[in-house]
Motif scaffolding. Structure first.
Motif, short mmCIF file in Angstrom:
data_model
loop_
_atom_site.label_atom_id
_atom_site.label_comp_id
_atom_site.label_asym_id
_atom_site.label_seq_id
_atom_site.Cartn_x
_atom_site.Cartn_y
_atom_site.Cartn_z
N LYS A 97 46.79 39.34 -34.02
CA LYS A 97 47.70 40.18 -33.23
C LYS A 97 47.25 41.63 -33.17
CE LYS A 97 51.73 37.28 -34.28
NZ LYS A 97 53.09 37.24 -34.84
N ASP A 132 44.21 37.44 -24.63
CA ASP A 132 45.61 37.82 -24.42
C ASP A 132 46.41 37.38 -25.64
OD1 ASP A 132 48.05 38.53 -23.52
OD2 ASP A 132 48.12 37.14 -21.82
N LYS A 151 49.41 37.85 -26.40
CA LYS A 151 50.81 37.48 -26.16
C LYS A 151 51.00 36.00 -25.90
CE LYS A 151 51.91 42.05 -24.24
NZ LYS A 151 52.43 42.79 -23.05
N THR A 152 49.91 35.31 -25.60
CA THR A 152 50.03 33.89 -25.26
C THR A 152 49.73 32.98 -26.44
OG1 THR A 152 47.72 33.88 -24.50
CG2 THR A 152 49.44 34.31 -22.85
#
Length: 1443
Positions: free
Chosen positions: A981, A990, A992-993
């Motif tokens: 993260k 990404d 967030k996925t």
């Protein structure tokens, strides 16, 4: 004339007579006849138009001597109706001519009914086992014509020597015991023509007496079934077959077999004539049309009444009668006289030196020099006076001077070869001047350095102040000139070797007389010598003759060290005709023909004559290649001279001397022309009109390219005269030739294609004054060529043009259409080839009393162990210091797994069947997370965590696996969760996925309500994801049944029990490494000591010290770990001993890999650590693939791994031919461990899906209980699934077994070893991955073979990888040396790939170390490298595009 000769073995004359009489009694008439070979005059012909041999024939003595060296002889077509029988050990063969005539007459009556042999070589080449085991068969192949002749001959002998009743029938007893049929008659032969020649004479051999390597035709005995045990014997494959032939006949056949160890040449037959495209000669090429030349004589050598009897006597006469007359005047560089040596001073100083050499260097009883000893003369080029004194001083002392150059550095160009000459001459003393001695390179102690390759020398200064005056009563011994050696002149050959030409005293005197007569020298004349006075013409004119040329004369001459002065133009007089001049065609000269050029001036060579033959000499021109056949009058050849005034021999080289100094020319029919020996001069030329001699080049400068001969000097002259490069850089030009794929190629810095019609193979530009120089400043060609071939030339730019120069590449293979799997299988059976299949032990027959068998699932086994043996340690994790950082007992592992399962249910809200990614560093946490997933019913997916220092490169792979596996959750540590993260990770993917991420560092003490139990063993247990070497990400499904079956097979193979300890140094994320790390200990109960491979980077001793400390018997590692220890600890074995590391406890050290075994690495590892107790039998390998992670594993029982040598050329044709060790084009392969219990493998044609014989290379198919269930894909590609996991053989499998395709090529070979079952052991050899093979010119190449060849070409190549790009072969090499060596690698790489693999390299890329990507298993990621190359991301040091 050809012989077929029969080896009779070492039997006695009496035994031979009995066996011969029994065998040939039905066919030998009772009348007495003459012996077949030794005919008395008048001779009796063998047959009409047969062979006649008279004792008085000139060739009779040749045959008598030849028979001493022929192994043996039998029948071959001297004439279609003639034969010669030669029997080893017996000079008189009493088989009568009438018997042979009867057999031939019977053959003549019957017409041949044999089919024409096809071009497929596989039908004529024996099986792989035949070629090597037992080693009594030849691996030669035959061309089509000779095979037809030999097949016809075999059938003829069969028909003439068989009884009416056929006593041998064919039998095929199945794949394992099928007999070896006749390899030459396997295509449609008649029913009654089975054994033919072999039935009577075992392995009769056919050969041509004049061919370099003997060809062999192997006709095997075919036997029938149904006979008793006593009549069993082995075929060449070692497979027992039966026969109705009596035991005595079989004993006779065995007696007549060839020896077990034939000469080495019989194994290695270079069959280039079949695989190489030889350029066809141009039908329009010029050919010689003149008559055969006759030797040309010079004028008679004049007789002078007062001529001295020796050159030393001449010196004595002039030194005493004309002492003040100048003998030699030395000039400086400005032309001013420096010193004048008179005849008197020369005589007195030479006398002093001679006395000193003989009497003052040693003691009276032990002198240092004796007459006949050799002495080196080391004098600089600017001091001819001292050299002249030393030379004549040696002659007066009767020692033999050997003039050499002054060594300036320890590694002078050609200095090592000069040292070899000094050593072969036995020289221990060197004469020099005081100034020269001071200038020689010295050590720190002031001593003269030991020059490379030189013997130890004692240096003697010959300046006058160091010489002792001889007593008045001492006089040198001056005898009449004889054939004793006078001096030795060194000569450098084309290859750089140095030989010493010995000149006798009489030749020296005769040469001086001939020169004086030819040049019309008279007393008082002056000669100006600007040549090297230490050798060749400078020595002869300046030092020996000491007379002068007339000032108006310009008289070119031709000389060589062997023949001395070959020809010289006589001094001209006013009004004399002009010298001879010829304008010759370069094209004609390249074909060795004299043609006048009338068209293109650029392609013309203008030559002038070098005068006439020397007085008293005779000259002829012979062909430069082959026997010394006289040339025609319009043909270029080597000049040979017969004269008293020539060299005598090469010192210490009797064989080379005979071929150079004792040449007898022959005519076109091969008959000698006279009995006078000639000397080869090494000069190329011809005799023109008026007996003028023309020289066009030297043999040493001859470049043979595509059958045409070019002169290096002509090519250099063309480059300097025509090329525009001379206006840019006025430097030196060099042309030499290198051998590339059986051809000579030019290496030149000029484009000379248009003038000489020869392509430039390599164009190299080097910095000024960097080429090796000769003593007089010229380019040292042989040293330059050696630097080029060694990779030490260091050019600043280079261009390779192999595509235009190499014209003899192998013929592209054209696969035969219409040959189906059924035909191949039948052909194998008919040829006696076993179907290539093998299997491990049968699981049903193995007694296993383990209680684990009652549990179907691994989770049940863990629960049972937690209850039965809760405190038994299963895992022990070590850090880099070797200390234990974590352990896990059965109970601890069970409880931690329960907690993780509870977390998955509570936090993750996962259901049974959901996929969970396990992201852990190597350790016990990964194991607990795996069993936690199984307890909760989830499917674990182990993934290598990203590297914090290279997130951009490693994190996308993690992201890809998470997406492809459709993971619902990620289990990891807190550290890795923060990394996933982090801001750095957001730059790569990404973040967030990501799915739900759960850290397992702090687990709640909550007990799982119920442990999940799969409804059937076929349910999915875990997913195994891996990136292949071709860059493909694949995930396979492993069921619970497969997991249990795999663990049981490994347990049985390695004999793993609860009391055992094993050490594992592997990556635990996929394949067999994951199975050993996480699964096997739980199933078998043994303790696993876990060593993360990354810890070895900080402590190389960790793995070996752990094995020694815990006395481990079985350890598992990867190739990368083994290579790390081999390179890092190679020179620290003594330190390992000092630490007390002892590996004598190791029983098996298994390398886990999915590739061909790296034999060189495993052998190096074994050899390196044998001093600390490692057994050479301990190291072995495994083999697995994506479809089945463990097919082979050596284990603790069974025979040791076997190795074989296979022929690389056959391997490219998907055939397997075994050869002996040391054979050219051989590849060493090692068995990939023993096949696991319950596993079956078969070798299959990947295209037709039909089974292959054990002489063919094919894809390995596997059937076992632990094969993976299939690929895990998002869209469920059923076509790929069925093709790889649930496929069937297209022919020959009645049981319709389901096989899995491994994607690897290999072969099976039945060995002589005995397996645990008591049967002969079948070994599986892995050659390489099918997806990685390179299809070039219709042949199959394996990248590792090319990379191995490239890696050993230069010491600075750290790593290498190859791939193809638009049909071009791209070679990437990592340079670990200085960038100055980068361009040296280009020609080396191109040469070695051409020589060993017959491929032209399209692109050579030189990069920095570490650029070639290598995965954790030590495998090269060639497709990633290819993508980087195409995207221009390699940042290379140099890229060479070969034209």
């Amino acid at each position: 004339m050809r012989f077929l000769y029969l080896f009779l073995g070492d039997i006695t004359q009496k035994g031979y007579e009995k066996k011969r009489a029994k065998l040939l009694a039905p066919y030998v008439p009772q009348t007495q006849g003459r012996s077949l070979l030794w005919l008395e005059s008048p001779p009796t012909p063998l047959a009409p138009q047969g062979l006649w041999i008279r004792p008085e024939d000139p060739q009779e003595q040749f045959w008598k001597h030849s028979l001493k060296y022929l192994c043996c002889g039998f029948l071959n077509a001297l004439h279609p109706q003639a034969a010669v029988l030669v029997l080893r050990h017996f000079p008189l063969a009493d088989i009568h001519t009438e018997a042979v005539q009867a057999a031939l007459a019977k053959h003549k009556e019957q017409k041949m009914a044999l089919p024409m042999p096809t071009k497929r070589r596989s039908t004529f080449v024996q099986s792989p086992a035949d070629a090597c085991t037992p080693p009594d068969t030849s691996s030669a192949s035959e061309d089509e014509g000779s095979l037809r002749r030999q097949a016809a001959l075999s059938a003829a002998l069969h028909q003439s020597l068989q009884n009416a009743e056929s006593w041998i029938n064919r039998s095929v007893q199945g794949s394992s015991t099928s007999s070896s049929a006749s390899s030459t008659l396997s295509h449609g032969e008649g029913k009654g023509t089975s054994g033919s020649l072999a039935d009577v004479f075992a392995n009769a051999r056919i050969g041509r007496s004049w061919v370099r390597t003997e060809r062999s035709l192997r006709v095997q005995t075919v036997l029938t079934k149904g006979s008793n045990r006593s009549s069993l014997m082995d075929t060449a494959d070692g497979v027992p077959v039966s026969s109705r032939v009596s035991t005595k006949i079989q004993q006779l056949l065995n007696t007549l077999k060839r020896p077990k160890r034939p000469p080495l040449k019989e194994f290695f037959v270079d069959d280039f004539e079949e695989i190489v495209e030889v350029p066809q000669p141009d039908p329009n090429q010029p050919k010689p049309e003149g008559r055969q030349m006759t030797p040309v004589k010079g004028e008679p050598l004049g007789v002078v009444c007062n001529w001295p009897p020796a050159l030393e006597a001449a010196l004595q006469r002039w030194g005493t009668t004309q002492a003040k007359c100048p003998c030699l005047t030395a000039l400086d560089v400005t032309g001013k006289p420096v010193y004048t040596l008179t005849y008197g001073k020369l005589w007195s100083r030479s006398l002093k030196l001679a006395y000193t050499l003989l009497n003052k260097l040693g003691t009276k009883n032990e002198p240092v020099l004796k007459p006949g000893d050799r002495v080196a003369l080391v004098y600089p080029n600017n001091d001819p006076v001292m050299f002249m004194v030393a030379f004549y001083g040696c002659l007066l002392a009767e020692v033999i001077p050997v003039p050499i150059e002054v060594p300036l550095t320890r590694k002078d160009a050609g200095g090592q070869q000069i040292g070899f000459l000094l050593g072969s001459c036995g020289i221990a003393l060197a004469l020099t001047t005081e100034v020269c001695l001071k200038g020689l390179p010295k050590t720190q102690n002031g001593e003269i350095v030991q020059f490379k390759g030189w013997p130890r020398l004692k240096w003697v200064v010959t300046d006058s102040k160091y010489l002792s005056k001889s007593p008045k009563d001492w006089q040198p011994n001056i005898s009449a000139a004889g054939t004793e050696p006078a001096y030795i002149e060194y000569k450098t050959s084309k290859e750089g070797s140095v030989m010493g030409v010995t000149v006798s005293r009489v030749a020296m005197l005769a040469h001086c007389q001939a020169l004086s007569q030819a040049c019309n020298y008279s007393e008082g004349e002056t000669i100006v010598n600007v040549l090297d006075f230490k050798k060749d013409a400078g020595l002869w004119h300046g030092i020996l003759t000491s007379h002068g040329l007339k000032p108006e004369a310009i008289c070119p001459c031709a000389t060589s060290p062997e023949a001395m002065t070959v020809a010289i133009r006589r001094p001209g007089v006013p009004g004399a005709p002009l010298p001879g001049r010829a304008i010759l065609s370069m094209n004609g000269l390249s074909f060795g023909v004299i043609r006048v050029n009338t068209e293109d001036k650029n392609s013309a060579l203008t030559v002038q004559d070098v005068g006439h033959v020397m007085p008293g000499g005779m000259m002829c021109i012979v062909k430069p290649d082959g026997p010394p056949q006289l040339c025609k009058t319009d043909e270029i050849g080597e000049i040979c001279v017969s004269s008293r005034a020539g060299g005598m021999m090469y010192y210490g080289l009797a064989g080379v001397t005979k071929n150079t100094f004792e040449v007898i020319p022959v005519n076109s029919s091969g008959s000698p022309v006279g009995e006078v020996p000639f000397v080869r001069s090494g000069l190329l030329g011809f005799v023109g009109p008026g007996s003028l001699v023309f020289v066009v080049g030297k043999m040493d400068g001859l470049l043979t390219v595509s059958g045409r001969r070019h002169n290096a000097d002509d090519i250099v002259a063309t480059g300097l005269a025509v090329e525009s490069i001379k206006t840019v850089y006025r430097g030196r030009d060099l042309s030499c030739s290198v051998s590339v794929h059986q051809q000579q190629q030019t290496v030149s810095s000029s484009a000379i294609d248009s003038i000489h019609q020869v392509g430039v193979y390599c164009l190299a530009l080097v910095p000024a004054n960097t080429l090796p120089k000769t003593p007089l400043g010229g380019i040292h060609i042989s040293q330059t060529k050696q630097h080029f071939l060694e990779g030490s030339l260091h050019p600043c730019n280079i261009l390779m043009c192999p595509h235009t120069c190499v014209t003899n590449l192998p013929k592209p293979r054209q696969k035969q259409p219409g040959v189906g799997p059924a035909s191949v299988m039948v052909g194998n059976l008919v040829a006696g080839k076993r179907i290539a299949q093998a299997s491990g032990r049968d699981l049903g027959q193995i007694e296993d009393n383990d209680l684990v068998k009652k549990h179907q699932f691994l989770t049940e086994v863990l629960q049972w162990r937690a209850q039965a043996t809760p405190d038994h340690p299963l895992f022990l994790l070590l850090n880099a210091k070797g200390t234990t950082v974590c352990t896990a007992t059965c109970l601890q592992l069970h409880k931690k797994a329960e907690r993780i399962a509870s977390v998955l249910c509570d936090k993750g809200h996962l259901n049974a069947g959901d996929n969970v990614v396990l992201l852990y560093p190597p350790g016990i946490e990964l194991i607990t997370a795996f069993y936690g997933c199984l307890y909760s019913g989830c499917v674990p997916v182990t993934v290598r965590p990203p590297h914090a220092q290279s997130l951009v490169a490693t994190l996308p792979t993690v992201r890809m696996i998470v997406e492809v596996s459709k993971a619902a959750c990620i289990l990891t540590t807190q550290t890795l969760m923060r990394l996933l993260k982090s801001r750095e990770a957001a730059g790569a993917v990404d973040v967030k996925t990501w799915p739900t991420i759960i850290d397992t560092d702090d687990l709640p003490r909550k007990r799982l309500a119920q442990i999940y139990k799969p409804p059937t063993p076929e349910m999915l247990a875990y997913l195994d994801f891996s990136v292949s070497t071709t860059g493909m990400l694949t995930g396979v499904k492993m069921s619970h049944a497969a997991v249990s079956g795999l663990c049981r097979a490994i347990k049985l193979q390695c004999e793993l029990y609860s009391s055992r300890q094993i050490a594992i140094c592997l990556d635990p994320y996929c394949g067999l490494g994951f199975v050993l790390w996480c699964l096997c200990s739980v199933y078998s109960g043994h303790q696993s000591i876990l060593i993360p491979p990354m810890e070895l980077e900080s402590n190389l001793f960790l793995w070996l010290s752990t094995v020694s400390q815990y006395k481990i018997r079985d350890t598992f590692c990867s190739y990368s770990v083994m290579e790390l220890c081999t390179k890092g600890l190679g020179n620290q074995v003594e330190m390992l001993k000092a630490r007390g590391i002892n590996l004598s406890c190791v029983r098996t050290c298994v390398v886990v890999a999915e590739e061909r075994p790296r034999v060189s690495l495993t052998h190096s590892f074994s050899k390196l650590f044998k001093d600390i107790g490692l057994s050479s039998r301990a190291v072995s390998t495994t083999f697995g693939s994506r479809v089945n992670v463990a097919i082979c594993l050596q284990g603790t029982s069974g025979p040791d791994p076997t190795t074989v040598y296979v022929d690389l050329k056959s391997l490219r044709h998907d055939r397997v031919r075994l050869v002996e060790r040391g054979a050219p084009q051989s590849l060493l392969l090692s068995e990939s461990g023993k096949i696991l219990p319950g596993v079956k493998v078969v070798i299959v044609n990947p295209e037709t899906k039909g089974p292959l014989g054990d002489s063919h290379l094919g894809e390995i198919w596997v059937n076992s209980p632990h094969t993976a269930s299939g690929y895990y894909t998002i869209y469920d590609n059923e076509t790929l699934q069925a093709d790889h996991f649930n496929t069937r053989l297209s022919f020959g499998d009645a049981a319709q077994t389901l096989w899995a395709r491994t994607g690897y090529l290999g072969f099976v070979r039945r060995t002589e070893l005995t397996a645990a079952s008591g049967e002969r052991h079948d070994a599986l050899y892995v050659v390489g991955a099918l997806d990685e093979t390179l299809e070039l010119r219709g042949l199959r190449y394996h990248p590792i073979d090319i990379e191995t060849s490239v890696s050993r070409t230069h010491r600075s190549i750290a790593e290498c990888a190859v791939f193809t790009w638009t049909n071009l072969l791209v070679v990437v090499v990592e340079l670990c040396g200085c960038e100055q060596e980068a361009l040296d690698l280009v020609p080396l790489v191109t040469n070695v790939v051409l020589e060993e693999h017959y491929l032209i390299v399209g692109v050579v890329v030189v990069v920095d170390p570490g650029v070639i990507p290598i995965n954790s298993r030590g495998e090269k990621q060639r497709m990633h490298l290819r993508d980087s190359f195409l995207a221009d991301q390699l940042d290379p040091i140099y890229v060479a595009y070969n034209m």
